[in-house]
Design an enzyme around this catalytic site. Sequence first.
Site, short mmCIF file in Angstrom:
data_model
loop_
_atom_site.label_atom_id
_atom_site.label_comp_id
_atom_site.label_asym_id
_atom_site.label_seq_id
_atom_site.Cartn_x
_atom_site.Cartn_y
_atom_site.Cartn_z
CB SER A 9 -1.19 -5.34 -1.79
OG SER A 9 0.04 -5.96 -1.52
CG HIS A 34 -1.08 -3.84 2.26
ND1 HIS A 34 -1.51 -3.82 3.57
CD2 HIS A 34 -0.58 -5.08 2.05
CE1 HIS A 34 -1.28 -5.00 4.13
NE2 HIS A 34 -0.71 -5.79 3.23
CG ASP A 36 2.03 -7.45 1.34
OD1 ASP A 36 1.51 -7.55 2.47
OD2 ASP A 36 1.37 -7.36 0.29
CG MET A 38 6.57 -11.02 2.27
SD MET A 38 5.92 -12.00 0.90
CE MET A 38 4.26 -11.32 0.77
CG HIS A 67 1.17 -7.35 6.23
ND1 HIS A 67 0.45 -8.13 5.34
CD2 HIS A 67 1.37 -8.13 7.34
CE1 HIS A 67 0.23 -9.31 5.88
NE2 HIS A 67 0.77 -9.34 7.08
CG MET A 69 3.72 -11.16 6.32
SD MET A 69 3.13 -11.26 4.62
CE MET A 69 3.35 -9.56 4.11
CG MET A 138 -2.80 -12.76 7.04
SD MET A 138 -2.50 -11.37 5.93
CE MET A 138 -2.39 -12.19 4.33
CG ASP A 177 -3.36 -8.67 3.04
OD1 ASP A 177 -3.51 -8.72 1.81
OD2 ASP A 177 -2.26 -8.53 3.60
C1 DX5 Z 1 -0.10 -11.88 1.09
C2 DX5 Z 1 0.01 -10.37 1.25
C3 DX5 Z 1 -1.12 -9.66 0.61
C4 DX5 Z 1 -1.38 -10.08 -0.81
C5 DX5 Z 1 -2.44 -9.28 -1.47
O1 DX5 Z 1 1.02 -12.46 1.55
O2 DX5 Z 1 0.02 -10.03 2.61
O3 DX5 Z 1 -1.04 -8.28 0.84
O4 DX5 Z 1 -0.24 -10.16 -1.56
O5 DX5 Z 1 -2.55 -9.68 -2.79
P1 DX5 Z 1 -3.92 -10.16 -3.46
O6 DX5 Z 1 -4.94 -9.08 -3.17
O7 DX5 Z 1 -3.59 -10.29 -4.90
O8 DX5 Z 1 -4.30 -11.44 -2.80
ZN ZN Z 2 -0.34 -7.86 3.23
#
Ligand code: DX5
Ligand code: ZN
Length: 225
Positions: A9, A34, A36, A38, A67, A69, A138, A177
Amino acid sequence: MWKPLISPSIIAGDLANLRQDAIRAEEGGADWLHLDIMDGNFVPNITFGPATVAALRPAVRFTLDTHLMLVHPLSMIERFAEAGSDLITVHVESTDPVDECLELIRSCGARTGLCINPDTPIEAVEPWADQVDLVLLMSVHPGFTGQSFVEGSVERLRALRALLDRVSSNPPDLQIDGGIGLHNCREIVEAGATVLVAGASVFRQPDVAKAIHDLRETGAGNLPR
Ligand code: DX5
Ligand code: ZN
């Protein structure tokens, strides 16, 4: 021996140097990257959007595992697909209808993922379990890298694996994740995960390639199905 896929990630990488970290992950042997995404509303944090994904796309060839969010993923799915996301995962807790999101992801030519948060019953994914390419569990409350693995997530993973195997003739990948590292990856794969997301345990290590290799080898074992 069967080995899990590793999806580092990039949120845990150098946010001023995403291209370099994407390349480091690919050259270091990662299966996917990955991303993320947000929106500051679905989760209390903001990362980056489709323009950043488009900027990363030419730098690497591996799967961009995106991903979302977002409270309203529907209006952004085409943008991420056009930007080069290969796999687009939406949350079952998002406001937009899951059916419409998955159909749109598919019609854009991307692979489909459906995610659930730690507090959501695993049965929430059941209506779509036989039509998605991936289910994401999650194991932290989403928003930040470097959080601790939520207790009880291994049991939820095991139950989700059983649910997917029961309702789907061709079970989707099961991704997990949050808070994944060498200390828990074997147990997690044994419980049924096929894809491990790893932020801090890859990008916050001195040697990214070694971290990816060690996670894959430590997680290796019998096919978790
Ligand atoms: C959380 C994200 C993850 C996360 C992974 O909101 O979806 O992808 O940041 O990071 P680690 O592996 O450090 O928990
Ligand atoms: Zn994620």
